[in-house]
Design a protein around this motif. Structure first.
Motif, PDB file in Angstrom:
ATOM      1  N   VAL A 195       0.851  -1.194   0.000  1.00  0.00           N
ATOM      2  CA  VAL A 195       0.000   0.000   0.000  1.00  0.00           C
ATOM      3  C   VAL A 195       0.884   1.241   0.000  1.00  0.00           C
ATOM      4  O   VAL A 195       2.038   1.198   0.431  1.00  0.00           O
ATOM      5  CB  VAL A 195      -0.930   0.041   1.236  1.00  0.00           C
ATOM      6  N   TRP A 196       0.315   2.350  -0.493  1.00  0.00           N
ATOM      7  CA  TRP A 196       1.001   3.628  -0.391  1.00  0.00           C
ATOM      8  C   TRP A 196       0.748   4.211   0.996  1.00  0.00           C
ATOM      9  O   TRP A 196      -0.365   4.182   1.496  1.00  0.00           O
ATOM     10  CB  TRP A 196       0.498   4.602  -1.458  1.00  0.00           C
ATOM     11  N   GLY A 212      -1.143   7.903   7.439  1.00  0.00           N
ATOM     12  CA  GLY A 212      -2.007   6.775   7.090  1.00  0.00           C
ATOM     13  C   GLY A 212      -1.694   6.187   5.725  1.00  0.00           C
ATOM     14  O   GLY A 212      -0.879   6.705   4.960  1.00  0.00           O
ATOM     15  N   THR A 213      -2.353   5.082   5.450  1.00  0.00           N
ATOM     16  CA  THR A 213      -2.183   4.385   4.173  1.00  0.00           C
ATOM     17  C   THR A 213      -3.372   4.678   3.254  1.00  0.00           C
ATOM     18  O   THR A 213      -4.469   5.003   3.709  1.00  0.00           O
ATOM     19  CB  THR A 213      -2.073   2.868   4.383  1.00  0.00           C
ATOM     20  N   ILE A 214      -3.137   4.543   1.952  1.00  0.00           N
ATOM     21  CA  ILE A 214      -4.206   4.734   0.961  1.00  0.00           C
ATOM     22  C   ILE A 214      -4.604   3.345   0.457  1.00  0.00           C
ATOM     23  O   ILE A 214      -4.061   2.840  -0.536  1.00  0.00           O
ATOM     24  CB  ILE A 214      -3.740   5.629  -0.199  1.00  0.00           C
ATOM     25  N   PHE A 225      -7.070  12.172  -2.833  1.00  0.00           N
ATOM     26  CA  PHE A 225      -7.480  11.674  -1.519  1.00  0.00           C
ATOM     27  C   PHE A 225      -7.372  12.792  -0.479  1.00  0.00           C
ATOM     28  O   PHE A 225      -6.363  13.505  -0.428  1.00  0.00           O
ATOM     29  CB  PHE A 225      -6.596  10.491  -1.106  1.00  0.00           C
ATOM     30  N   ALA A 226      -8.421  12.921   0.341  1.00  0.00           N
ATOM     31  CA  ALA A 226      -8.414  13.887   1.442  1.00  0.00           C
ATOM     32  C   ALA A 226      -7.868  13.198   2.691  1.00  0.00           C
ATOM     33  O   ALA A 226      -8.330  12.122   3.072  1.00  0.00           O
ATOM     34  CB  ALA A 226      -9.827  14.407   1.696  1.00  0.00           C
ATOM     35  N   ILE A 227      -6.863  13.811   3.321  1.00  0.00           N
ATOM     36  CA  ILE A 227      -6.189  13.197   4.466  1.00  0.00           C
ATOM     37  C   ILE A 227      -6.046  14.238   5.583  1.00  0.00           C
ATOM     38  O   ILE A 227      -5.636  15.383   5.328  1.00  0.00           O
ATOM     39  CB  ILE A 227      -4.786  12.682   4.058  1.00  0.00           C
ATOM     40  N   ALA A 228      -6.395  13.832   6.789  1.00  0.00           N
ATOM     41  CA  ALA A 228      -6.259  14.743   7.930  1.00  0.00           C
ATOM     42  C   ALA A 228      -4.777  14.967   8.255  1.00  0.00           C
ATOM     43  O   ALA A 228      -3.976  14.025   8.228  1.00  0.00           O
ATOM     44  CB  ALA A 228      -6.984  14.166   9.144  1.00  0.00           C
TER      45      ALA A 228
END
Length: 264
Positions: A195-196, A212-214, A225-228
């Motif tokens: 995973v990325w 986190g992972t995508i 992708f929206a990431i906090a």
């Protein structure tokens, strides 16, 4: 030859009813010899017609009963009765066959119409789902564009590293809502079992923090992708990690890296 279409055409009902030309009768007969399905269908039609017309056949009246009713065993008027009754029987039989053929034709057409209506209904439902999905996707795309076009957004290009120089990505960081939007269009699909994983970095000292992972990268169409991200990031990196992610980045699998322009 499409056997099912031929059977559904109604020609076999007309064959049983004797409504075809001599040439057409011969063609049907030859096809019956070649295709057991057609022959079986003809037999079933004949059986259905016989069952439907059984009640229409005149009851046999015994010759002796007629004589007893007339009271004259030597009367000869009964000679004409069989001929007349035979003509009535023939006419009733032919009419019953035509009626039965009409019923079978109507039932067959009704079944086809119902199937077509059902198919149209399914296609309509599928089209409605597609339209709804398109609306949802359009709304999501608009919200995404509004987010990355915000005047306060920070754009961070991530260039390819080492053996992965052809890879690239871009981060749009909105500090106001602690969110980054990662555009991973320049990354290949993750291999099976990998995973990325996205990292926030501080440079002095170098400290990586996992964002986190995508997991759905390979199946996502737009690769955004929206990431906090509530970190005071000075750089962002993306590595290829085993499924589930890693506690620290595997530097040998560092595909892209980019420094935030305002970082010292």
């Amino acid at each position: 030859m499409d056997i099912k279409a031929y059977i559904a055409s109604g020609i076999l009902e007309l064959y049983v009813a004797g409504q075809l030309s001599e040439k057409e009768n011969q063609e049907v007969y030859e096809l019956m010899q070649q295709h057991p399905e057609i022959k079986q269908e003809v037999l079933e039609i004949e059986a259905a017609v016989i069952k439907l017309t059984a009640a229409a056949s005149p009851k046999t009246v015994g010759f002796n009963i007629i004589k007893d009713q007339l009271g004259d065993s030597d009367a000869k008027v009964v000679d004409l009765k069989p001929k007349k009754r035979g003509w009535i029987a023939y006419t009733g039989w032919a009419a019953s066959i035509l009626l039965a053929v009409g019923l079978l034709w109507t039932l067959n057409n009704k079944s086809q119409v119902e199937e077509e209506l059902q198919s149209v209904s399914i296609e309509k439902q599928y089209l409605e789902i597609q339209i709804e999905d398109a609306r949802d996707n359009l709304a999501a795309t608009k919200n995404l564009l509004d987010a990355i076009r915000d005047k306060n957004i920070i754009a961070v290009p991530l260039g390819g590293q080492g053996d992965y120089a052809a890879s690239y990505a871009k981060v749009y960081w909105n500090k106001a809502d602690n969110t980054i939007y990662l555009d991973g269009e320049g990354l290949p699909n993750a291999p099976e079992g990998k995973v990325w994983q996205v990292w926030s970095l501080t440079l002095n000292p170098l400290t990586p923090t996992s964002l986190g992972t995508i997991d759905d990268f390979n199946t996502d169409d737009n690769k955004i992708f929206a990431i906090a991200n509530a970190n005071e990031s000075q750089a962002f990196g993306i590595t290829l990690e085993p499924e589930g992610g890693s506690e620290s980045p595997t530097m040998e699998q560092l595909y892209t890296l980019g420094v935030v322009a305002s970082a010292p």
